[in-house]
Scaffold this motif. Structure first.
Motif, short mmCIF file in Angstrom:
data_model
loop_
_atom_site.label_atom_id
_atom_site.label_comp_id
_atom_site.label_asym_id
_atom_site.label_seq_id
_atom_site.Cartn_x
_atom_site.Cartn_y
_atom_site.Cartn_z
N ASN A 167 20.11 -6.45 15.83
CA ASN A 167 19.64 -7.61 15.05
C ASN A 167 19.04 -7.14 13.73
O ASN A 167 17.82 -7.11 13.56
CB ASN A 167 18.59 -8.40 15.84
CG ASN A 167 19.14 -8.99 17.11
OD1 ASN A 167 20.09 -9.76 17.08
ND2 ASN A 167 18.57 -8.60 18.25
N PRO A 168 19.87 -6.77 12.77
CA PRO A 168 19.34 -6.21 11.50
C PRO A 168 18.54 -7.21 10.67
O PRO A 168 17.81 -6.81 9.77
CB PRO A 168 20.61 -5.78 10.76
CG PRO A 168 21.72 -6.55 11.38
CD PRO A 168 21.32 -6.81 12.79
N LYS A 169 18.62 -8.48 10.99
CA LYS A 169 17.85 -9.47 10.24
C LYS A 169 16.35 -9.30 10.46
O LYS A 169 15.53 -9.69 9.64
CB LYS A 169 18.26 -10.90 10.63
CG LYS A 169 19.71 -11.20 10.39
CD LYS A 169 20.04 -11.11 8.92
CE LYS A 169 21.52 -11.39 8.69
NZ LYS A 169 21.90 -11.17 7.32
N MET A 170 16.00 -8.68 11.58
CA MET A 170 14.58 -8.43 11.86
C MET A 170 14.01 -7.45 10.83
O MET A 170 12.85 -7.58 10.42
CB MET A 170 14.41 -7.89 13.28
CG MET A 170 14.77 -8.90 14.34
SD MET A 170 14.79 -8.22 16.00
CE MET A 170 13.10 -7.78 16.21
N GLU B 142 13.12 -9.31 7.80
CA GLU B 142 11.89 -10.10 8.01
C GLU B 142 10.65 -9.24 7.74
O GLU B 142 9.71 -9.68 7.09
CB GLU B 142 11.83 -10.63 9.45
CG GLU B 142 12.81 -11.73 9.73
CD GLU B 142 12.37 -13.06 9.14
OE1 GLU B 142 11.19 -13.42 9.31
OE2 GLU B 142 13.21 -13.71 8.50
N VAL B 143 10.68 -8.01 8.25
CA VAL B 143 9.53 -7.12 8.07
C VAL B 143 9.42 -6.70 6.61
O VAL B 143 8.32 -6.69 6.04
CB VAL B 143 9.64 -5.89 9.01
CG1 VAL B 143 8.54 -4.89 8.71
CG2 VAL B 143 9.58 -6.34 10.46
N ARG B 144 10.53 -6.39 5.98
CA ARG B 144 10.51 -5.96 4.58
C ARG B 144 10.04 -7.06 3.66
O ARG B 144 9.41 -6.80 2.64
CB ARG B 144 11.89 -5.48 4.16
CG ARG B 144 12.23 -4.14 4.77
CD ARG B 144 13.56 -3.63 4.30
NE ARG B 144 13.85 -2.33 4.91
CZ ARG B 144 15.05 -1.79 4.93
NH1 ARG B 144 16.07 -2.41 4.37
NH2 ARG B 144 15.23 -0.63 5.49
N LYS B 145 10.35 -8.29 3.98
CA LYS B 145 9.91 -9.43 3.17
C LYS B 145 8.43 -9.75 3.41
O LYS B 145 7.85 -10.55 2.69
CB LYS B 145 10.75 -10.67 3.47
CG LYS B 145 12.15 -10.57 2.94
CD LYS B 145 12.93 -11.83 3.28
CE LYS B 145 14.36 -11.74 2.82
NZ LYS B 145 15.14 -12.94 3.19
N GLY B 146 7.85 -9.16 4.45
CA GLY B 146 6.44 -9.39 4.73
C GLY B 146 6.19 -10.63 5.57
O GLY B 146 5.06 -11.08 5.68
N LYS B 147 7.23 -11.20 6.14
CA LYS B 147 7.06 -12.40 6.96
C LYS B 147 6.44 -12.07 8.32
O LYS B 147 5.84 -12.94 8.94
CB LYS B 147 8.39 -13.11 7.16
CG LYS B 147 8.95 -13.70 5.89
CD LYS B 147 10.24 -14.43 6.15
CE LYS B 147 10.80 -15.05 4.88
NZ LYS B 147 12.06 -15.74 5.12
N ALA C 30 14.77 -17.88 22.02
CA ALA C 30 15.32 -18.60 20.87
C ALA C 30 14.76 -18.10 19.54
O ALA C 30 15.35 -18.32 18.49
CB ALA C 30 15.04 -20.09 21.01
N ARG C 31 13.62 -17.42 19.58
CA ARG C 31 13.01 -16.90 18.35
C ARG C 31 13.96 -15.95 17.63
O ARG C 31 14.03 -15.94 16.42
CB ARG C 31 11.71 -16.18 18.69
CG ARG C 31 10.97 -15.65 17.46
CD ARG C 31 9.73 -14.88 17.91
NE ARG C 31 8.74 -14.63 16.90
CZ ARG C 31 8.86 -13.81 15.87
NH1 ARG C 31 9.98 -13.21 15.65
NH2 ARG C 31 7.86 -13.62 15.02
N TRP C 32 14.69 -15.16 18.37
CA TRP C 32 15.58 -14.17 17.77
C TRP C 32 16.78 -14.84 17.10
O TRP C 32 17.24 -14.40 16.06
CB TRP C 32 16.04 -13.15 18.81
CG TRP C 32 14.89 -12.63 19.62
CD1 TRP C 32 14.76 -12.66 20.96
CD2 TRP C 32 13.68 -12.03 19.12
NE1 TRP C 32 13.55 -12.13 21.34
CE2 TRP C 32 12.87 -11.73 20.24
CE3 TRP C 32 13.20 -11.71 17.86
CZ2 TRP C 32 11.62 -11.13 20.13
CZ3 TRP C 32 11.95 -11.12 17.76
CH2 TRP C 32 11.18 -10.84 18.87
N GLU C 33 17.23 -15.94 17.66
CA GLU C 33 18.31 -16.69 17.03
C GLU C 33 17.82 -17.34 15.74
O GLU C 33 18.55 -17.43 14.76
CB GLU C 33 18.85 -17.76 17.99
CG GLU C 33 19.54 -17.19 19.20
CD GLU C 33 19.90 -18.26 20.22
OE1 GLU C 33 19.85 -19.46 19.86
OE2 GLU C 33 20.21 -17.89 21.36
N LYS C 34 16.59 -17.79 15.77
CA LYS C 34 16.00 -18.44 14.60
C LYS C 34 15.91 -17.45 13.44
O LYS C 34 16.22 -17.80 12.30
CB LYS C 34 14.61 -18.96 14.96
CG LYS C 34 13.90 -19.67 13.86
CD LYS C 34 12.53 -20.13 14.32
CE LYS C 34 11.70 -20.62 13.17
NZ LYS C 34 10.33 -20.88 13.53
#
Length: 140
Positions: free
Chosen positions: A20-23, A26-31, A49-53
């Protein structure tokens, strides 16, 4: 250097992140932080469902134009607010404020000229400092 052996759950989490490279974004953007993601993964599991979101939020290319639209709407609102204020202004009131500002600047210039000193010369328009003898009485 010898590499430390990771706890099995941490190794599984690393594999999950690789899938899941989108994670990472998320961390790099500071979210979010890695700690928060790990805790959620550990408690909720991989099927939550959090991971799909997370994947869907970053995959939608339509969000970027929406963000641009909101930015232009904000700019448009700012411009319309300024134009509204200009339309509501009373020209006589503006002229009065400008006159008051001009008088204030003149007073400041006068004070500055007094402190700068004019080589012993008196500023124009000032009356003489009074009689030499302050006790002038008439004799009867």
């Amino acid at each position: 250097m010898a590499q430390k052996k990771l706890h099995p759950s941490v190794a599984k989490f690393k594999e999950f992140v690789k899938n899941n490279p989108k994670m990472i974004q998320e961390v790099r953007k500071g979210k979010t932080t890695w700690q928060e993601l790990y805790e959620d993964w550990y408690l909720l599991g991989e099927e939550d469902a959090r991971w799909e979101k997370i994947g869907n939020e970053n995959n939608d290319l339509s969000e970027k134009p929406e963000e641009q639209e909101t930015n232009t709407e904000k700019k448009g609102d700012l411009i319309s607010n300024i134009m509204g204020m200009v339309n509501k202004m009373d020209p006589n009131q503006i002229q009065n404020h400008i006159n008051n500002l001009s008088q204030a600047i003149g007073a400041i210039q006068g004070v500055l000229s007094q402190f700068q000193g004019s080589n012993g010369a008196k500023p124009p328009g000032k009356p003489p400092e009074g009689p030499i003898n302050p006790f002038t009485f008439r004799k009867d």
